[in-house]
Design an enzyme around this catalytic site. Sequence first.
Site, PDB file in Angstrom:
ATOM      1  N   ASP A  98       0.868  -1.173   0.000  1.00  0.00           N
ATOM      2  CA  ASP A  98       0.000   0.000   0.000  1.00  0.00           C
ATOM      3  C   ASP A  98       0.906   1.223   0.000  1.00  0.00           C
ATOM      4  O   ASP A  98       1.815   1.312   0.827  1.00  0.00           O
ATOM      5  CB  ASP A  98      -0.859  -0.030   1.276  1.00  0.00           C
ATOM      6  CG  ASP A  98      -2.254   0.484   1.033  1.00  0.00           C
ATOM      7  OD1 ASP A  98      -2.367   1.562   0.437  1.00  0.00           O
ATOM      8  OD2 ASP A  98      -3.210  -0.177   1.458  1.00  0.00           O
ATOM      9  N   ASP A 200      -2.954   4.777  -2.113  1.00  0.00           N
ATOM     10  CA  ASP A 200      -3.941   5.192  -1.135  1.00  0.00           C
ATOM     11  C   ASP A 200      -4.357   6.656  -1.301  1.00  0.00           C
ATOM     12  O   ASP A 200      -3.505   7.535  -1.411  1.00  0.00           O
ATOM     13  CB  ASP A 200      -3.325   5.006   0.262  1.00  0.00           C
ATOM     14  CG  ASP A 200      -4.280   5.350   1.376  1.00  0.00           C
ATOM     15  OD1 ASP A 200      -5.205   4.579   1.611  1.00  0.00           O
ATOM     16  OD2 ASP A 200      -4.102   6.419   2.016  1.00  0.00           O
ATOM     17  N   GLU A 257      -6.536   4.148  -5.647  1.00  0.00           N
ATOM     18  CA  GLU A 257      -7.773   4.414  -4.907  1.00  0.00           C
ATOM     19  C   GLU A 257      -8.174   5.833  -5.303  1.00  0.00           C
ATOM     20  O   GLU A 257      -7.693   6.802  -4.734  1.00  0.00           O
ATOM     21  CB  GLU A 257      -7.564   4.328  -3.394  1.00  0.00           C
ATOM     22  CG  GLU A 257      -8.886   4.464  -2.659  1.00  0.00           C
ATOM     23  CD  GLU A 257      -8.767   4.869  -1.189  1.00  0.00           C
ATOM     24  OE1 GLU A 257      -9.689   4.560  -0.427  1.00  0.00           O
ATOM     25  OE2 GLU A 257      -7.786   5.515  -0.805  1.00  0.00           O
ATOM     26  N   HIS A 329     -11.419  -3.026   2.896  1.00  0.00           N
ATOM     27  CA  HIS A 329     -11.229  -2.798   4.344  1.00  0.00           C
ATOM     28  C   HIS A 329     -11.891  -1.519   4.841  1.00  0.00           C
ATOM     29  O   HIS A 329     -11.866  -1.246   6.028  1.00  0.00           O
ATOM     30  CB  HIS A 329      -9.733  -2.768   4.657  1.00  0.00           C
ATOM     31  CG  HIS A 329      -9.061  -1.561   4.063  1.00  0.00           C
ATOM     32  ND1 HIS A 329      -8.927  -1.388   2.694  1.00  0.00           N
ATOM     33  CD2 HIS A 329      -8.550  -0.455   4.625  1.00  0.00           C
ATOM     34  CE1 HIS A 329      -8.340  -0.222   2.466  1.00  0.00           C
ATOM     35  NE2 HIS A 329      -8.102   0.364   3.624  1.00  0.00           N
ATOM     36  N   ASP A 330     -12.432  -0.720   3.936  1.00  0.00           N
ATOM     37  CA  ASP A 330     -13.107   0.523   4.332  1.00  0.00           C
ATOM     38  C   ASP A 330     -14.620   0.406   4.213  1.00  0.00           C
ATOM     39  O   ASP A 330     -15.335   1.376   4.465  1.00  0.00           O
ATOM     40  CB  ASP A 330     -12.677   1.684   3.420  1.00  0.00           C
ATOM     41  CG  ASP A 330     -11.225   2.061   3.615  1.00  0.00           C
ATOM     42  OD1 ASP A 330     -10.717   1.906   4.734  1.00  0.00           O
ATOM     43  OD2 ASP A 330     -10.604   2.519   2.631  1.00  0.00           O
TER      44      ASP A 330
HETATM   45  C1  GLC Z   1      -7.727   5.189   2.352  1.00  0.00           C
HETATM   46  C2  GLC Z   1      -7.642   3.887   3.088  1.00  0.00           C
HETATM   47  C3  GLC Z   1      -8.255   4.044   4.442  1.00  0.00           C
HETATM   48  C4  GLC Z   1      -7.488   5.103   5.187  1.00  0.00           C
HETATM   49  C5  GLC Z   1      -7.376   6.394   4.394  1.00  0.00           C
HETATM   50  C6  GLC Z   1      -6.304   7.267   4.946  1.00  0.00           C
HETATM   51  O1  GLC Z   1      -9.015   5.559   2.073  1.00  0.00           O
HETATM   52  O2  GLC Z   1      -8.220   2.868   2.341  1.00  0.00           O
HETATM   53  O3  GLC Z   1      -8.293   2.859   5.167  1.00  0.00           O
HETATM   54  O4  GLC Z   1      -8.111   5.366   6.408  1.00  0.00           O
HETATM   55  O5  GLC Z   1      -7.049   6.180   3.052  1.00  0.00           O
HETATM   56  O6  GLC Z   1      -5.036   6.765   4.644  1.00  0.00           O
END
Ligand code: GLC
Length: 558
Positions: A98, A200, A257, A329-330
């Site tokens: 990540d 991310d 993402e 995971h979110d």
């Molecule tokens: C992304 C991740 C999440 C995290 C956020 C801040 O959205 O998937 O889990 O809290 O970024 O890094």
Amino acid sequence: MKKEWWHNQIAYQIYPKSFYDSNGDGIGDLGGIIEKLDYLKELGVGILWLSPIYVSPLADQGYDIADYRRIDPRFGTMEDMRRLLEEAHKRDIHILMDLVVNHCSDEHEWFQKAIADPEGKYGKYFYIRDIKDGKLPCNWRSYFGGPAWDKLPGHEDKVYLHVFHKKQPDLNWENPEVREEIYDMINWWLDQGLDGFRLDAIINIKKALPFRDYPADRDDGLCSTSSMLREAEGVGDFLREMRDRTFKPHHAFTVGEVFNEKPEEIPDFIGEDGYFCSMYDFSATIFGQAPGGWHTYRDITPDDYRNCVFETQRKVADVGFISNIIENHDEPRGVSRYIPEGELTDAGKKMLGTAYFFLKGIPWIYQGQEIGMENIPVSSIEEVDDISSIDAYRVAREAGLTDKEALKLIEKYGRDNARTPFQWNGGKEAGFTEGSPWLRVNPNYKTLNLEAERKDPDSVFHYYKKLAALRKDPEYEDTFVYGRLTPCLEDRHNVMAYCRETEKQRILVMANFQKEPQKLPLPGGVKKILCNNLKEEPQWGKDILLEGYQALVMELME
Ligand code: GLC
Ligand code: CA
């Protein structure tokens, strides 16, 4: 389109903390992942993304990195990481880490040095501003609640920006020195044999500057950062530079993402010479969201889900490869989200799996999805670990919801849902750990676990293996990977149907998102049923009768 090794892969996301604990401290680790590589291979996985395992105070479960070049001792050592790469590569599994570079941890040496000397070199690594007339530089709300600015420790008159948690100060990408540090670090990892990254929150690296207020969207007088992101221009310059300096020379695989992209930007992101190889389709998630907080979110009905997915498929078409997910995971568990409460059965889980698995793009499985893991009940706010749930609870209570109503929202949307330990067996702590797990195990583990599903040929697990095997079947692979996608029967309620076609083959996927059967017209004669989630053999002529929650993959006559 130039063929790439990753086009035909099945990808899998591991949330390391909750996957498998190899040393009994209650925290999943690299040793645990290595032990399970054969399992992932058996499932058909070719790309493995690990959520962050770098040194971190875990304020946001590793998305707050204190040292980008070391593994957190709770997850293992650099030696374990090397072993993981080696063992994965032996099995033709590619490993992604990540890449969290919008922000680091406030415990990172850079931020510590910025605190020590805000006017010095490291002060410029962050967004540090003076408080003027008691006012913050702007009214942005952090994604995890409250203003996106906090006092710089030890400096009464200064604040720093954190669009996420206050322990996640934003890195200043406008500063070329910051970018150099990041590229250096990326290359360092890729040089060790890492295959790529998931990027991310990457859209946040470009801020609309100078800082200014946007119209408030809640009573707190603050505004969601999405208002700012809509105006921020030039993220592409950073992404292009990063790609050229790091990923491209290494032929690394990257998946972004990306939220808030503008439709016309898709070719820039994932086209022929895009910033990334792929990016996730979050259209359904975005559809459900609303600025007011979780109590203002709307349910995503099966029709909404289908419409969102097809809209993305249309936008992406031949441009590139989107990454298709039903959860991560979110997000809550896909099966709990897209299948109405009270109707959740294995048939529905398999149906949902079928519906998204054959879309154009890369199918991603989130750990536990392949055994049909579900959302977890919440009885008190004390049980909750996820920082965004805790904030959402506060917002909901302030908006007048009762404790029970607010907890219900957490059950529905909370990030702990996907983060409970993987259910390996029906024994102590679901076989996840010998010790006590960092987050409670879902109480349904006694019946819902991998060991039980292995013994049952009709289980969700065996079905996912079938889906993966079908997608990789040399007879059909080309159509699933490169074939055109044409949505069908879009006006039918609770139906998701589409054709995948090439010059020489036509495959129809049909899914019935309701418990009542439905009779549906066929666009052509059926040559062969390739996959069926129920025992009932369908009857067809001009029409086909789908039982409740039935899904079929069929080869059509030419
Ligand atoms: C992304 C991740 C999440 C995290 C956020 C801040 O959205 O998937 O889990 O809290 O970024 O890094
Ligand atoms: Ca451990």
